[in-house]
Scaffold this motif. Structure first.
Motif, short mmCIF file in Angstrom:
data_model
loop_
_atom_site.label_atom_id
_atom_site.label_comp_id
_atom_site.label_asym_id
_atom_site.label_seq_id
_atom_site.Cartn_x
_atom_site.Cartn_y
_atom_site.Cartn_z
N ASP A 2 12.75 4.34 16.70
CA ASP A 2 12.95 5.06 15.44
C ASP A 2 11.61 5.39 14.79
OD1 ASP A 2 15.64 5.64 14.84
OD2 ASP A 2 16.06 3.54 14.36
N LYS A 3 11.54 6.57 14.18
CA LYS A 3 10.39 6.97 13.38
C LYS A 3 10.69 6.61 11.93
CE LYS A 3 8.36 8.79 16.95
NZ LYS A 3 7.16 8.15 17.55
N VAL A 4 9.77 5.90 11.29
CA VAL A 4 10.07 5.34 9.97
C VAL A 4 8.95 5.64 8.98
CG1 VAL A 4 11.43 3.48 10.99
CG2 VAL A 4 9.00 3.10 10.50
N GLY A 47 0.82 -1.20 0.00
CA GLY A 47 0.00 0.00 0.00
C GLY A 47 0.86 1.26 0.00
N PRO A 48 0.24 2.43 0.24
CA PRO A 48 0.96 3.70 0.22
C PRO A 48 1.90 3.84 1.43
CG PRO A 48 -1.28 4.05 0.97
CD PRO A 48 -1.21 2.62 0.53
N GLU A 49 2.85 4.78 1.33
CA GLU A 49 3.75 5.06 2.43
C GLU A 49 2.99 5.68 3.60
OE1 GLU A 49 6.80 7.61 0.97
OE2 GLU A 49 7.91 5.97 -0.02
N GLN A 50 3.37 5.31 4.80
CA GLN A 50 2.79 5.89 6.00
C GLN A 50 3.83 5.93 7.12
OE1 GLN A 50 -0.28 3.36 7.93
NE2 GLN A 50 0.07 1.91 6.26
N LEU A 51 3.61 6.81 8.07
CA LEU A 51 4.54 6.97 9.18
C LEU A 51 4.31 5.89 10.23
CD1 LEU A 51 4.44 10.86 9.64
CD2 LEU A 51 6.14 9.50 8.41
N HIS A 74 14.04 -7.98 10.55
CA HIS A 74 12.63 -7.64 10.72
C HIS A 74 12.46 -6.61 11.82
CE1 HIS A 74 12.25 -12.01 9.27
NE2 HIS A 74 11.95 -11.23 8.25
N ALA A 75 11.38 -5.86 11.73
CA ALA A 75 11.04 -4.90 12.79
C ALA A 75 9.53 -4.90 12.96
CB ALA A 75 11.52 -3.50 12.43
N ASP A 76 9.09 -4.76 14.20
CA ASP A 76 7.67 -4.62 14.48
C ASP A 76 7.34 -3.14 14.49
OD1 ASP A 76 7.32 -7.37 14.73
OD2 ASP A 76 7.84 -7.33 16.87
N ILE A 77 6.44 -2.75 13.61
CA ILE A 77 6.12 -1.34 13.38
C ILE A 77 4.69 -1.04 13.82
CG2 ILE A 77 5.97 0.51 11.66
CD1 ILE A 77 8.79 -0.63 12.04
N GLU A 78 4.52 0.09 14.51
CA GLU A 78 3.20 0.57 14.85
C GLU A 78 2.93 1.82 14.03
OE1 GLU A 78 0.76 1.05 18.92
OE2 GLU A 78 2.46 2.42 18.75
N THR A 79 1.85 1.82 13.24
CA THR A 79 1.51 2.97 12.43
C THR A 79 0.80 4.03 13.27
OG1 THR A 79 -0.67 2.15 11.78
CG2 THR A 79 1.23 1.42 10.46
N GLU A 80 0.61 5.20 12.70
CA GLU A 80 -0.06 6.28 13.43
C GLU A 80 -1.51 5.93 13.76
OE1 GLU A 80 0.77 9.71 10.84
OE2 GLU A 80 2.02 10.46 12.49
N SER A 81 -2.09 5.00 13.02
CA SER A 81 -3.46 4.57 13.31
C SER A 81 -3.51 3.49 14.38
CB SER A 81 -4.12 4.06 12.02
OG SER A 81 -3.46 2.90 11.55
N VAL A 98 14.13 5.81 7.32
CA VAL A 98 14.17 6.17 8.74
C VAL A 98 14.34 7.67 8.88
CG1 VAL A 98 15.27 5.73 10.98
CG2 VAL A 98 15.33 3.98 9.19
N HIS A 99 13.54 8.30 9.75
CA HIS A 99 13.68 9.72 10.01
C HIS A 99 14.89 9.99 10.91
CE1 HIS A 99 10.00 11.31 8.18
NE2 HIS A 99 9.40 10.19 8.57
#
Length: 352
Positions: free
Chosen positions: A81-83, A41-45, A55-62, A102-103
Motif C-alpha cells: 500500500d502507498k500511504v 513531523g510533516p506528512e510524507q509519502l 503496526h506497519a513497517d513503512i519505507e519513506t521515499e527517502s 492510504v492511497h
C-alpha cells in the motif's frame, strides 16, 4: 457427558473480532503517550513493507524505515500500500510514526481463507510470475490453476519454466509444444535454470520497475530463483527489525523486498499458492481467456460446456480453436470446486 457442539463459523468470527478489539484498545492505550501530534513531523509519502496487528513497517521515499501505528479510521492496510505517514521528530527505537491515510490501490492480491472468506494480503502488484518446473514433473493443470487465479485478480501473469537443465531430449518436444500453446493465446513464457543461471538475466529485466509476486507449488524452485536474483533477501527481511529496534511479530506476514537491479518483490507464504473454491463456475470459464469469445453464445444459459447440446465452447474445442489440455483442465478445475467447498463447509460449520 455429551460432547460440546463445535463452534460455528460465525461464532468463531465474532470471537476473533472481540479479541482483536481488546488488543487494539491495549495497543492504542500503550502507545498514545508515545506519539502525540506535537511530536510528529510533516506528512510524507511511504510504502508498506509489512503489516502486523496495529503496526506497519513503512519505507519513506527517502529510504527511511520506520515502524508506525495505524490510525483507527484506516480499515485496510497491507504490504504494498502507498500511504501518507508522519514520523516522530526524534526517532530512537520503538514506534516511530503514524500512518495517516492510504492511497487508492491499482490492484490487490487476495486469497480465500477457510474461515474468514476472502482476505487481501498485498496491494499494487504489477505482475504474477507463475513458476513451474520439469522436476518433479511438468503439468499444465497446475499452471492453468494459477492462470485462473491471476486472471481473476486482473494482474498480468507470466509463465516461467524452471530447471530446464534437467529437461531430457525425450521430454523436450512435449514440453515445448505445451509452452507454445500458452504463447499462442498471448501469455509470455520464459525458460530458466536457477542452478546454472540460464535465462535468469531475462527475468531480471522483467522485474525492473515492477512489483512482482512469485507463485508455484513446492519444489519448483521459487526460492532458488529468487535467491539467484536477490542473494541478500534474508538480510532485507531483517532490515526493518534492526532499524526500528523491534523484532518481527511473525514470519508469515507478507514483506516487500527490493531487487538490486530494480523492481520489488512481495514475498509471503500466503501469496505463493492459490485456492479457487470461492470462484463460481462462470468466473472460472471467463478466466480461460480463449473461452471469452464463445461465452454467452451457448444454446442454454446453464450450459456446463461439456456434453450439452449447442455448446459453443465444446464446438470451438472440436474445431481445434481450444487446446485439448486447456479444455480438460477447465473441467478438472470445475470438478474440484464442489469438493473444496464441501471441505470448507465441513471444516468451518455454518450458522447462516
Amino acid at each position: 457427558m455429551s460432547k460440546k457442539k463445535p463452534l460455528s463459523q460465525g461464532q468463531r468470527r465474532r470471537m476473533r473480532a472481540n479479541q482483536e478489539k481488546r488488543l487494539q484498545r491495549k495497543d492504542s492505550g500503550s502507545n498514545a503517550s508515545e506519539l502525540q501530534d506535537s511530536s510528529l513531523g510533516p506528512e510524507q509519502l511511504g510504502t508498506v513493507i509489512s503489516r502486523f496487528g496495529q503496526h506497519a513497517d513503512i519505507e519513506t521515499e527517502s529510504g527511511q524505515l520506520a515502524r508506525c501505528n495505524i490510525r483507527r479510521n484506516i480499515q485496510s492496510l497491507v504490504t504494498g500500500d502507498k500511504v501518507v505517514a508522519r514520523l516522530a521528530k526524534d526517532i530512537e527505537t520503538g514506534i516511530a510514526g503514524v500512518v495517516e491515510a492510504v492511497h487508492p490501490r491499482h490492484s490487490s492480491l487476495s486469497r480465500p481463507d477457510m474461515y474468514d472468506g476472502i482476505k487481501i494480503i498485498a496491494a499494487n502488484i504489477d505482475q504474477i510470475l507463475i513458476v513451474s518446473s520439469v522436476v518433479p514433473s511438468f503439468t499444465t493443470q497446475i499452471i492453468d490453476r494459477y492462470l485462473v487465479a491471476a486472471e481473476d485478480t486482473g494482474i498480468s501473469p507470466i509463465i516461467i519454466l524452471n530447471k530446464i537443465d534437467l529437461l531430457t531430449d525425450e521430454e523436450r518436444p512435449e514440453v515445448e509444444a505445451a509452452l507454445e500453446r500458452y504463447r499462442d493465446i498471448g501469455y509470455p513464457v520464459y525458460q530458466v535454470s536457477s542452478k546454472s543461471g540460464l535465462g535468469v538475466e531475462g527475468i531480471k529485466d522483467l522485474l525492473n520497475e515492477n512489483v512482482s509476486v512469485f507463485v508455484g507449488q513446492s519444489g519448483v524452485g521459487k526460492s532458488s530463483l529468487i535467491n539467484a536474483m536477490m542473494p541478500d533477501a534474508e538480510l532485507q527481511i531483517g532490515d526493518v527489525s534492526e532499524n526500528s529496534g523491534l523484532g518481527q511479530h511473525t514470519t508469515t506476514t507478507a514483506k516487500l523486498l527490493h531487487f538490486a537491479s530494480g523492481g520489488d518483490l512481495v514475498d509471503s507464504p500466503g501469496v505463493r499458492e492459490f485456492a479457487l473454491w470461492h470462484l463460481p463456475a462462470e468466473r472460472v470459464g471467463w478466466c480461460f481467456i480463449e473461452f471469452r469469445d464463445y461465452l454467452g453464445t451457448c444454446k442454454f444459459r446453464d450450459c456446463k460446456h461439456k456434453n450439452d447440446p449447442g455448446c459453443a465452447i465444446t464446438a470451438a474445442f472440436n474445431d481445434g480453436k481450444i487446446a485439448e489440455d486447456r479444455y480438460n483442465n477447465y473441467h478438472k478445475i470445475i470438478a474440484s470446486l464442489d469438493e473444496q467447498r464441501h471441505a470448507r463447509h465441513f471444516r468451518s460449520g455454518s450458522d447462516e
